[in-house]
Scaffold this motif. Sequence first.
Motif, short mmCIF file in Angstrom:
data_model
loop_
_atom_site.label_atom_id
_atom_site.label_comp_id
_atom_site.label_asym_id
_atom_site.label_seq_id
_atom_site.Cartn_x
_atom_site.Cartn_y
_atom_site.Cartn_z
N LEU A 294 1.17 -1.38 -0.11
CA LEU A 294 0.07 0.53 -0.09
C LEU A 294 0.70 0.96 0.06
O LEU A 294 0.43 2.17 -0.20
CB LEU A 294 -1.02 0.03 1.30
N SER A 295 1.74 1.94 -0.03
CA SER A 295 2.86 2.03 0.00
C SER A 295 3.34 2.47 -0.60
O SER A 295 3.42 4.12 -1.81
CB SER A 295 4.26 1.95 0.61
N GLN A 296 2.41 2.02 -2.34
CA GLN A 296 2.54 2.48 -3.92
C GLN A 296 1.54 3.02 -4.44
O GLN A 296 1.05 3.94 -5.33
CB GLN A 296 2.64 1.38 -4.69
N LEU A 297 0.22 3.65 -2.87
CA LEU A 297 -0.18 3.90 -3.53
C LEU A 297 -0.32 5.20 -3.06
O LEU A 297 0.47 6.15 -2.99
CB LEU A 297 -1.31 3.91 -1.85
N THR A 298 -0.89 6.23 -4.74
CA THR A 298 -1.23 7.80 -4.59
C THR A 298 -2.26 8.55 -4.57
O THR A 298 -4.06 7.03 -4.85
CB THR A 298 -0.50 7.58 -6.68
N ILE A 299 -2.67 9.83 -4.90
CA ILE A 299 -3.45 10.32 -4.06
C ILE A 299 -3.82 11.83 -4.94
O ILE A 299 -4.94 12.04 -5.10
CB ILE A 299 -3.94 11.07 -2.62
N SER A 300 -2.52 11.98 -5.85
CA SER A 300 -3.25 13.06 -6.63
C SER A 300 -1.88 12.64 -7.70
O SER A 300 -1.11 13.60 -8.31
CB SER A 300 -2.09 14.19 -6.11
N PRO A 301 -2.38 11.93 -8.68
CA PRO A 301 -2.34 11.60 -9.98
C PRO A 301 -1.40 12.45 -11.12
O PRO A 301 -2.60 13.73 -11.12
CB PRO A 301 -2.55 10.93 -11.03
N PRO A 302 -0.77 12.50 -11.43
CA PRO A 302 -0.13 13.89 -12.88
C PRO A 302 -1.91 13.97 -13.49
O PRO A 302 -1.85 12.85 -13.67
CB PRO A 302 0.33 13.63 -13.54
N LEU A 303 -2.22 15.38 -13.93
CA LEU A 303 -3.14 15.52 -14.52
C LEU A 303 -2.31 15.51 -16.25
O LEU A 303 -1.38 15.80 -17.13
CB LEU A 303 -3.91 17.10 -15.12
N ALA A 304 -3.29 14.74 -17.76
CA ALA A 304 -3.40 14.85 -18.57
C ALA A 304 -3.09 16.37 -19.37
O ALA A 304 -3.76 16.95 -19.27
CB ALA A 304 -4.69 14.37 -18.85
N ALA A 305 -2.07 16.77 -19.94
CA ALA A 305 -1.68 17.12 -20.43
C ALA A 305 -3.04 18.15 -21.13
O ALA A 305 -2.61 19.38 -21.43
CB ALA A 305 -0.74 17.66 -21.14
#
Length: 310
Positions: A294-305
């Motif tokens: 679970l340390s691989q979780l992300t909460i703010s993925p980069p937005l599509a350009a």
Amino acid sequence: MSDQRLKDIVPFVASVEEGSFTAAAERLHLTGSAISKSISRLESRLGSRLLERTTRRLELTDAGKAYYQTCIRILEELAEAESVLAAHRTIPSGRLRLAVPNTYGRLGVMPLLIPFCQHHPEIDLSLTFSDRFVDLFEEGIDVAVRIGQPADLPASLGCRHIGREKMVFCASPEYLKREGTPQDEAQLMQHQAILYERVDGSSKPWLLTTADGHPDWRNVPYRMALGDVDAQVQAICAGLGVGQMPTWLVHAQLQRGELAVILPQHQPEGLALTLVWPRRKQLLPKVDALLNALSQLTISPPLAARALDQ
């Protein structure tokens, strides 16, 4: 705890799970009379009736239900303590209980859990979806994924900070074509808002930042206030108005062009994503393995350009 108390707990739990003294006796390789005497001794010591004997099946009383949950926790904790000390239990195995938020659990956590379960076939995973802060000790949870976190955690809980949400204003291209794209905060406030409705019936305000970087919560008139984030996304995608959403929730819609970001310079941080667990369980191989996954979780993925250029 005396030896006799522990001895009486096991027949009680077996009787509840099997539904009869006879079946419990077969499971424990005892006589039905021994099971019955053990339950009677337990009820006498507690001063409460735990089981109602019917002609067809045993039924728990209210006191029995509460006591049964306590007994289950005691037996599970004993089993876990033994697994930590046993040298042959270095391979993650056994029942593992995880609590996750409803929508983030489905979108963010499940993609990690599938390969985790494939890699650890000896782990039996029980997954609870709930947006409330579950009591890990009361409900027997090994690990919880939380969005938002009480300021003070008890020393009995371990905590790992994963990151913070990134919030964006967004609307459908059709809505922006019809109503125009706001170029500043003042114009944004004139648009039809799609807000989240809290449990207490209040609407969640929009979050902006002041010139010196401090959070600035704005209460705005709204067209719709919805108590479900998935419904909120549907309404925004349908062109009913503008919403402020975390990027993890609308990432796919932005990538597909169903939504476009408004005022991309306004992307304040939202709630924190954390992992919490009972510290006494951290040495269990199954819990350690899950925390690492679970340390691989992300909460703010980069937005599509291309979404930012809409």
